[in-house]
Scaffold this active site. Structure first.
Site, short mmCIF file in Angstrom:
data_model
loop_
_atom_site.label_atom_id
_atom_site.label_comp_id
_atom_site.label_asym_id
_atom_site.label_seq_id
_atom_site.Cartn_x
_atom_site.Cartn_y
_atom_site.Cartn_z
N HIS A 197 0.83 -1.19 0.00
CA HIS A 197 0.00 0.00 0.00
C HIS A 197 0.87 1.25 0.00
CE1 HIS A 197 -2.56 2.99 2.32
NE2 HIS A 197 -3.36 2.67 1.30
N HIS B 238 -1.08 11.11 -2.77
CA HIS B 238 -2.37 10.69 -2.22
C HIS B 238 -3.30 11.86 -1.97
CE1 HIS B 238 -5.21 9.62 1.02
NE2 HIS B 238 -5.24 8.44 0.44
#
Length: 264
Positions: A10, A52
């Site tokens: 991740h 992100h």
């Protein structure tokens, strides 16, 4: 379905290294990750980059809005020194530079998340399709053979990408509050549902329900050994984790060594 959940790094090995940087991905691969997960946003000049958040304040030495900054402006940022373990400068990665690195690891899957809502709207999905086409990854022999897997929390984004690149599988990501708003695969166009680990703890039956609809599962973000074993026992296809080495140890039946606190 594989005998155990596949391990997806991740944002790379992001507990020990700054997220979405080359060192985080290289370390994840060294740890044995079977897939890498990235977040994609567009710069003001239309370049897909790996960040992100909509602004850089959390992970950089300066605060810039991604959508209103050019690639040249974002390329001056230090994206590594903030990290509590790594504490060393790291540059921004473009999607293209990430895919160049990934070419050396053809067995590794790539989970590619487009972030929404964004001012550029659907241009991020078009940019992703264009980059995958550039690398010859837009027309796999089958969904199962596809190295690339698109993901988004946005239903519209998943539908849009399925129209742009119908041969690439997609994950419809879900947070706990909207996890039950899932349509069958033929309605959304996704091949996998992507619930959070909190959603699966609360409703473990969802994995079998989605399987009965012909859909696989990608669960995020799974760092606790008990949660990893839950995913394995439920038959979750892929788990996103910040500590790929620990996930592999747990899923393969070993005893994990102690790690530092995982990044969110």
């Amino acid at each position: 379905m594989s005998t155990r959940s596949g391990v997806v790094a991740h944002r790379g090995a992001s507990a020990q290294f700054p997220e979405l940087t080359l060192v985080a991905f290289q370390q994840a691969l060294e740890q044995g990750a079977e897939a890498l997960e990235v977040d994609i946003r567009l710069t003001a000049d239309g370049v897909p980059v790996l960040l992100h958040d909509p602004r850089t304040t959390r992970v950089a030495d300066r605060d810039l809005w991604v959508h209103s900054s050019t690639l040249d402006q974002l390329a001056t940022l230090d994206l590594g020194s903030w990290h509590p373990v790594h504490r060393a400068p790291e540059p921004l990665l473009t999607l293209r530079s990430f895919l160049v690195m990934a070419e050396a690891f053809p067995q590794v899957r790539l989970f590619l998340e487009t972030k929404h809502p964004v001012p550029s709207g659907g241009r991020v999905e078009a940019a992703l399709r264009d980059e995958l086409r550039y690398f010859g990854m837009d027309r796999p022999a089958s969904f199962a053979d596809s190295r690339a897997v698109m993901m988004s929390f946005s239903v519209m984004a998943v539908r849009r990408f399925r129209q742009l690149a119908p041969e690439i599988p997609a994950v419809q990501l879900r947070e706990r509050r909207n996890v039950l708003k899932s349509w069958p695969a033929e309605g959304v166009g996704a091949q996998l549902m992507g619930p959070s680990i909190g959603a699966l703890r609360a409703r473990p039956w969802l994995v079998e329900y989605w399987r009965s609809r012909g859909m696989g599962t990608y669960c995020w973000t799974v760092d606790d050994p008990a949660d990893l074993l839950l995913c394995r026992d439920l038959g979750v296809d892929w788990v996103g984790t910040n500590v790929p080495s620990r996930a592999l140890t747990v899923l393969d039946g070993g005893v994990p060594r102690a790690e530092g606190p995982a990044a969110g």
